[in-house]
Each structure stands twice: as structure tokens, then as C-alpha cells.
Design a protein around this motif. Sequence first.
Motif, PDB file in Angstrom:
ATOM      1  N   PRO A  45      -8.486  -0.364  17.644  1.00  0.00           N
ATOM      2  CA  PRO A  45     -10.044  -0.084  18.343  1.00  0.00           C
ATOM      3  C   PRO A  45     -10.669   0.907  17.673  1.00  0.00           C
ATOM      4  O   PRO A  45     -12.176   0.500  17.508  1.00  0.00           O
ATOM      5  N   TRP A  61     -10.765   6.031  20.727  1.00  0.00           N
ATOM      6  CA  TRP A  61      -9.717   5.822  20.031  1.00  0.00           C
ATOM      7  C   TRP A  61      -8.164   6.445  20.100  1.00  0.00           C
ATOM      8  O   TRP A  61      -6.935   6.737  19.948  1.00  0.00           O
ATOM      9  N   GLY A  65      -3.558   2.392  20.350  1.00  0.00           N
ATOM     10  CA  GLY A  65      -4.117   0.779  21.582  1.00  0.00           C
ATOM     11  C   GLY A  65      -4.104   0.036  20.401  1.00  0.00           C
ATOM     12  O   GLY A  65      -4.054  -0.036  19.028  1.00  0.00           O
ATOM     13  N   LEU A  67      -6.190  -4.191  19.428  1.00  0.00           N
ATOM     14  CA  LEU A  67      -6.636  -5.142  20.493  1.00  0.00           C
ATOM     15  C   LEU A  67      -6.705  -6.731  19.737  1.00  0.00           C
ATOM     16  O   LEU A  67      -6.107  -6.758  19.133  1.00  0.00           O
ATOM     17  N   ILE A  95     -13.979  -9.301  20.149  1.00  0.00           N
ATOM     18  CA  ILE A  95     -13.035  -8.257  20.617  1.00  0.00           C
ATOM     19  C   ILE A  95     -12.558  -7.830  22.003  1.00  0.00           C
ATOM     20  O   ILE A  95     -13.756  -7.171  23.033  1.00  0.00           O
ATOM     21  N   VAL A  96     -11.612  -8.045  22.088  1.00  0.00           N
ATOM     22  CA  VAL A  96     -11.495  -8.561  23.257  1.00  0.00           C
ATOM     23  C   VAL A  96      -9.265  -7.604  23.346  1.00  0.00           C
ATOM     24  O   VAL A  96      -9.400  -7.086  22.994  1.00  0.00           O
ATOM     25  N   THR A  97      -8.943  -6.954  25.039  1.00  0.00           N
ATOM     26  CA  THR A  97      -8.280  -6.406  25.121  1.00  0.00           C
ATOM     27  C   THR A  97      -6.503  -7.708  24.919  1.00  0.00           C
ATOM     28  O   THR A  97      -7.202  -9.161  24.695  1.00  0.00           O
ATOM     29  N   TRP A 103     -14.250  -6.158  25.887  1.00  0.00           N
ATOM     30  CA  TRP A 103     -12.992  -5.118  25.703  1.00  0.00           C
ATOM     31  C   TRP A 103     -14.599  -4.224  25.664  1.00  0.00           C
ATOM     32  O   TRP A 103     -15.967  -4.297  24.525  1.00  0.00           O
ATOM     33  N   GLU A 104     -15.188  -3.351  26.089  1.00  0.00           N
ATOM     34  CA  GLU A 104     -16.253  -2.365  26.745  1.00  0.00           C
ATOM     35  C   GLU A 104     -17.264  -2.652  25.584  1.00  0.00           C
ATOM     36  O   GLU A 104     -18.009  -2.034  26.141  1.00  0.00           O
ATOM     37  N   CYS A 106     -17.113  -3.671  22.909  1.00  0.00           N
ATOM     38  CA  CYS A 106     -17.551  -4.315  21.963  1.00  0.00           C
ATOM     39  C   CYS A 106     -19.054  -5.140  22.383  1.00  0.00           C
ATOM     40  O   CYS A 106     -19.549  -5.045  22.884  1.00  0.00           O
ATOM     41  N   HIS A 109     -20.265  -7.945  23.143  1.00  0.00           N
ATOM     42  CA  HIS A 109     -20.414  -8.225  24.696  1.00  0.00           C
ATOM     43  C   HIS A 109     -21.131  -7.244  24.740  1.00  0.00           C
ATOM     44  O   HIS A 109     -21.691  -8.038  26.687  1.00  0.00           O
ATOM     45  N   ASP A 406     -22.358   1.408  27.061  1.00  0.00           N
ATOM     46  CA  ASP A 406     -20.671   1.697  27.562  1.00  0.00           C
ATOM     47  C   ASP A 406     -20.595   3.018  27.432  1.00  0.00           C
ATOM     48  O   ASP A 406     -20.777   3.580  25.792  1.00  0.00           O
TER      49      ASP A 406
END
Length: 440
Positions: A45, A61, A65, A67, A95-97, A103-104, A106, A109, A406
Motif C-alpha cells: 500500500p 498505511w 498491509g 495488496l 491495485i486490489v485487496t 483497493w479504495e 487505486c 479504480h 477516497d
Amino acid sequence: MTDQRGNIPGLVHFVCQDYVGITRGRGMARERLASQLSKGVGWVPANIGLNPFGEITDNPWGPVGDLLLMPDRDAEVFVSGADGTSPLHYFLSDIVTLDGAPWEACPRHYLKQQIAALDRLGLRVVASFEHEFMVTDIENPPPPFSLAAARSEERLCTDIHEALDEAGIEPEMCLAEYAPRQFEVTCRPADALRAADRAVSVREVVREICRRHGRQVSFSPKLANNAGTNGVHIHLSLWSADGQPLTYDSRRPGGLSELASQFTAGIHAHLPALTALTAPGVVSYQRLRPHSWTAAYACVGDRNREASLRIAPINATNGADPARQANIEYRPADALASPYLALGALLAAGIDGLRTRRTLPALVNVEPGTIPEAEYERYGMSVLPGDLAAAMAAFGRDDVLRATLDPRLIGCYERIKESELHAMADKDDQAICRDYARIY
Ligand code: GLU
Ligand code: MG
């Protein structure tokens, strides 16, 4: 092991482009590709908190964490190797979890969210990014726009064009531009997400080909006090979900439909804050100065290259449908910007214009710098932020735009920009140009 052309196979990379317009990721042997395509590769992250100069700034972060970079199978780029160079091969990735959810923070995204918001209104945007750059090691640059300038770099320009073509970027032109050593690449418009993907890849493919030729290239908006400026111009048009063009209406000012007028008026209204995302470096504001064909004023103009929003021309020579050509050009952008954040924010601002049914301001059809201040109101005109600190302050005040992003993304972005301002605080213009040119 080499292929038939004598090239080594090379690695394949999963990459994302971060808030400061740098493409980062991880490479692997080709044999692993099949298995990694569905499960991605690990990512961290805090990487998104990197500033252009390689420092990880304060971010929400920290060391905690994990990702994944999840490749988009429709965003694969492959450019064959040449002369012993391995192919350039990567997948633009989300970028995903760890469970595969977006991912909020990204940036890709964020653009997808704005595309979805438009989709809910029954609309889609088609876009294209025009990139200017300089091949800095040309010793005696031929005259602007000249055939001589194009032909003296014939191998380089041809290889760039072919590589973009192979990468599926649909290049339209690679031309010698006005400033010494400057070139420009344009490519065919595409759906918003693909257009932003193409913007990332234009930069990477041009850099790759220059690297192979042993040449020096920079997309930075200003390379020296006495140099011209490199812009990124973002063209946008509105379409219905079923592919009908919605930008044009010959009876209205500038030939813009009511819908496109509201959309453009929304972008116009948010311009000061938008510059924080589209002209995001300290050096960016050495470009956005009056009388330089960039954009120093918030205004809309019909075919006016000094307007931050320029209604693009329509070619009427061959009977082609004007409605399918009509588009708006956003000019205060440069290649320090993430195309995902930049385009996402333009869509968000445009959507706000639609929701609030904003009125298009009167068109500025003269050089805006010649308009007396007393007339600014008539054109809804203002001076755009003159430096990054002013742009960030405008971004800080724009609650409508911020509500679309975000909060962690915003916080992280603001810390990065503070660190950039801090790093450049004691430097003169020339040193600032040099520092950004080294990276971009
Ligand atoms: N080089 C100018 C810029 O920085 C643009 C010139 C043009 O209109 O192509 O935006
Ligand atoms: Mg140009």
C-alpha cells in the motif's frame, strides 16, 4: 534462449501507474504468466505514497498491509524486442485487496468509478491524450514543424510509430512540433479507461524506443528556462450508451450541445482545483503562463489555444459527420499527472456540471491575456493557480471534487505534494526544471 529474431525472451511485468505518473510494478519469467494472470502479484500500500524523487511520504498505511496488482487482460502491451533487447511486455493492472476487491485508493479504480457514474446517466466519454516530448540530445535542431526535423529523426519516429501500433495504441501521428527538439504523438480516441491506459503506454513506449536508440527523452512540462513547453492535451466527447454522438449542436455557441455545454461548464467551474491533479508538479507552473499557447486562465474558447478548454475544430472537407468529430480539449495537463486521476477528475467535474445544469460561460475567442480584468466576469474568467501551492489550496477548497475521491487517496496525495513543494522550496526555476526532467 533467443527467438527467431535473435531476441532474448525477457520478463513480463504487472504494472500500475501511481499518483505522480510513474509506472511501477513487478516482473516475472514468461513461464509464470499463465498462473499469475488470475492471481496477480503482491504489492505494498505505501508504494502509492512515493513522491517523484523516490521518497515514501507520510501515508495512511505505513508499513502495514498487503495488496495485489491484478492484471487487466485487455490492457496487455507487447512490443517486440530488437537488436538483442527483450520485448517490452506488461499488463496494466488494478491495485486490489487480497480478496480481489478494488483497493479504495487505486487511481485506475477512481477513473472506473467516474465512468460508472456516467454510465448511470446513460453516457460514456471517448477520450484521447496528445503528448508532447523532447528528444533532448539533438544538437542542431531543424526549424519548427519542418520536414527536415521529422526526417532527421526518421528512424526514431518510425520505430516509435511502429511500436505504438504493435502495442495496440492506434497511433495517428508522430510529428515534429514547434519547440526545438520537440515531437508530439497523437493516437485514436478510445473509451475513457482505454484512453488513460494508452496515455500511460505512450509515455512508456516512447521511453523504451528512445532507450533502445540510446537517446535522451523527456515529457516534463518545462526542461529549461529557455525551452518550450510539453503539454498533454486531453480530448473528450460525450456519447450515448448505444453509441450516438452527443457533443454537437450546430445551433448553439461553439457548436456544443446543451449536454456538452453543461459538462464543459462543470469542468470550467472546477478548473482551479483540477490543475492540482492535471498539472501536478512544481515545474508544471513554469508551463502554465500567459502567451505560451498553454493555459493560464480558466476560460472556454472556440478553437482558441490559449483557453484552458478549447472547442476543437471540425473538418468539413469530406462530408464526415460533424457530430462524430466534435470534442473539447482540456489543455492545462502535463505528463507528471496520472492519466487516471486526471481523466477521472475531469469526468467528475463534468458530471457535476450535468447535475447542476451549469451554463457555459461566454466563449473567449481572443488571446485571454489581452482581456481587461473588468471583463473577466462576462467570460466567467479567472487566472489559474500560478504555482503548485495555490493549486493545492484550490483543491483543498473544492468539496464537490473531493467528495468523489477516497479520503485516504486525498490525504496521501496532499502529503506527496507537500513533500514536492518542500524539496523544491530553495531551488531556482532552472534547478526545478532539471530535477523533474531527470524523472520524467
Ligand atoms: N506546447 C504547448 C503546450 O505546452 C501546446 C502547443 C500546441 O497547441 O500544440 O501545451
Ligand atoms: Mg502540440
